[in-house]
Design an enzyme around this catalytic site. Structure first.
Site, PDB file in Angstrom:
ATOM      1  N   SER A  34      14.035   5.137 -24.605  1.00 39.16           N
ATOM      2  CA  SER A  34      13.348   6.143 -25.412  1.00 39.16           C
ATOM      3  C   SER A  34      12.520   5.509 -26.528  1.00 39.16           C
ATOM      4  O   SER A  34      11.602   4.736 -26.271  1.00 39.16           O
ATOM      5  CB  SER A  34      14.371   7.127 -25.962  1.00 39.16           C
ATOM      6  OG  SER A  34      13.762   8.240 -26.551  1.00 39.16           O
TER       7      SER A  34
ATOM      8  N   ASP B  53       9.855  12.178 -24.097  1.00 37.70           N
ATOM      9  CA  ASP B  53      10.600  13.429 -24.208  1.00 37.70           C
ATOM     10  C   ASP B  53      10.437  14.036 -25.600  1.00 37.70           C
ATOM     11  O   ASP B  53      11.026  15.070 -25.917  1.00 37.70           O
ATOM     12  CB  ASP B  53      12.078  13.260 -23.853  1.00 37.70           C
ATOM     13  CG  ASP B  53      12.833  12.312 -24.778  1.00 37.70           C
ATOM     14  OD1 ASP B  53      12.200  11.692 -25.658  1.00 37.70           O
ATOM     15  OD2 ASP B  53      14.063  12.192 -24.620  1.00 37.70           O
TER      16      ASP B  53
END
Length: 452
Positions: free
Chosen positions: A108, A249
């Protein structure tokens, strides 16, 4: 120490996260997720288990995906390798392809030396804690070791990105024609699909942070480094800037003057727009306890209920799924639109944010004015007994006193860290000076009362 954290398994690649661990974790996943009723029904019909595997562009993702794919195929699972795509794209493809599960290799927003493994169940949903615990336990148990023609195949998922892009475009309530967008892709997983999709939706697109080389992901760019995006928006005279993180995301934004539009403001804009169109289930938004007081006030003024959860998009998702809610998220930019996604999707969020600009013919600053952001100060108090925070009479008296002084013009939140020996003190107030003063006052009490 548990292997799974708040968002899968994460750590230094080839440090904590080795090829051996990735392979064993994949084999254990095949054992646990291959035991469900749907999986057993497939076997009874003579169908093989299948999984979609993807990664962000970190250099270590290459060997880790190879190890995950090897572990799955050795367990009799057919693997579709989707290559470099965002985490929400992987989640979408698991559902769209009717795969039994999916594995995303990504860390991430972490720096390039780190990596991680996230597992998604059938339908593209994140695993509950108890299933992660079963997988971790299964790593020490017997593996599925079929032979001959029963071993799994590994194939390229050749149209993975195209399927995802078409899904995103099909979700839009309005085209983006006439709007100039600067996209910061964090040199990450959205470097290809995000500019392509915004362009196909009609926006004029200027791209930055879209040249991944395996080592530059999140390096001074993306949603955790917004200064360069703000400068680029002003320099290019663009209407809005959109920033993703490494696995896309998340979505944060900046307006035409370079001012940051955070996740709370994005949720406020989308919630009001969805309510107006009749798409906001029960006129309810799901947010965490860290969301700004301004969000609560703005939603109340617009007839929208805010449900609060613990910190973490998984808790937002759990509450959304339990109540069938359409919108939720975090201040950090994880925004979940359940009509179109099973997890936070930065590209989807950015597209819908810009679509509201086009639909309402307003600037992003005008849309964001629906919410007034209260100054928020967060102080971490280390070296204290965090487990006594909620029960210590002196701490609770101090909190009550500050809350009484703030009234409805501010908010106090004390919570213990989930990973460190510290207490987080957060105060919101009508002005920054008051927020800082109250936060420091409470931090001093916590330090004195809970000292180790």
């Amino acid at each position: 120490m548990p292997l799974f954290g708040t968002d899968g398994v994460r750590g230094l690649a080839n440090g904590i996260l080795t090829a051996d661990l990735a392979l064993t974790l994949a084999q254990a996943t095949a054992v646990v997720l291959g035991q469900g009723r749907t999986a057993e029904a497939r076997k009874a019909e003579g169908k093989r288990l299948s999984a979609v595997v993807a990664r962000d562009p970190r250099i270590s993702g290459e060997f880790l995906v190879a190890a995950v794919s090897a572990g799955l195929a050795a367990s009799g699972v057919d693997v579709l390798d989707a290559g470099v795509i965002p985490t929400p794209a992987l989640a979408f493809l698991v559902a769209d392809h009717d795969a039994d599960f999916g594995v995303m290799v990504s860390a991430s927003h972490n720096p390039a030396p780190d990596n991680g493994i996230k597992i998604f169940a059938r339908g593209g949903v994140k695993l509950p804690d108890e299933v992660e615990q079963r997988i971790e336990a299964a790593m020490a148990g017997e593996k599925l070791l079929p032979t001959g023609g029963s071993v799994g195949r590994i194939e390229r998922f050749s149209d993975a990105e195209d399927r995802y892009a078409l899904h995103l475009l099909g979700s839009l309530p309005h085209r983006l024609d006439g709007i100039h967008v600067v996209l910061d892709c964090a040199n990450g997983a959205a470097s290809g699909v995000s500019p392509e999709t915004f362009n196909d939706a009609g926006a004029k697109v200027t791209v930055m942070g879209a040249e991944p080389d395996g080592t530059n992901i999140n390096d001074g760019v993306g949603s955790t480094h917004l200064d360069k995006l703000a400068e680029a928006v002003v320099r290019h005279g663009a209407d809005i800037g959109i920033a993703h993180d490494g696995d896309a995301d998340r979505c944060l934004a900046v307006d035409a003057d370079g001012n940051i539009i955070d996740g709370d403001q994005i949720m406020a804009i989308l919630a009001v727009a969805m309510k107006d169109r009749g798409h906001l289930t029960d006129n309810t938004l799901v947010a965490t306890v860290m969301s700004n007081l301004g969000l609560h006030k703005a939603m109340k003024e617009n007839g929208i209920t805010v449900r609060q959860t613990g910190v973490g998009d998984r808790y937002v998702l759990e509450d959304m799924n339990a109540g069938g809610y359409a919108l939720g998220g975090e201040q950090s930019g994880h925004v979940i639109m359940s009509e179109f996604a099973t997890t936070g999707d930065g590209v989807l969020t950015g597209l819908h944010l810009v679509a509201e600009m086009a639909r309402q013919k307003k600037t992003i600053a005008e849309l964001a004015s629906v919410m007034t952001v209260f100054p928020q100060v967060l102080i971490n108090v280390p070296d204290v007994d965090k487990d006594r925070c909620a029960d210590d009479e002196g701490v609770q008296d101090a909190v009550a006193a500050v809350e009484a002084e703030l009234g409805d013009t501010g908010r106090v939140l004390l919570r213990k860290s989930g990973t460190e020996q510290l207490v987080r003190v957060m105060v919101e107030a009508a002005d920054a000076e008051s927020a800082q003063s109250y936060a420091q006052r409470l931090a001093d009490v916590v330090k004195e009362r809970l000292a180790l």
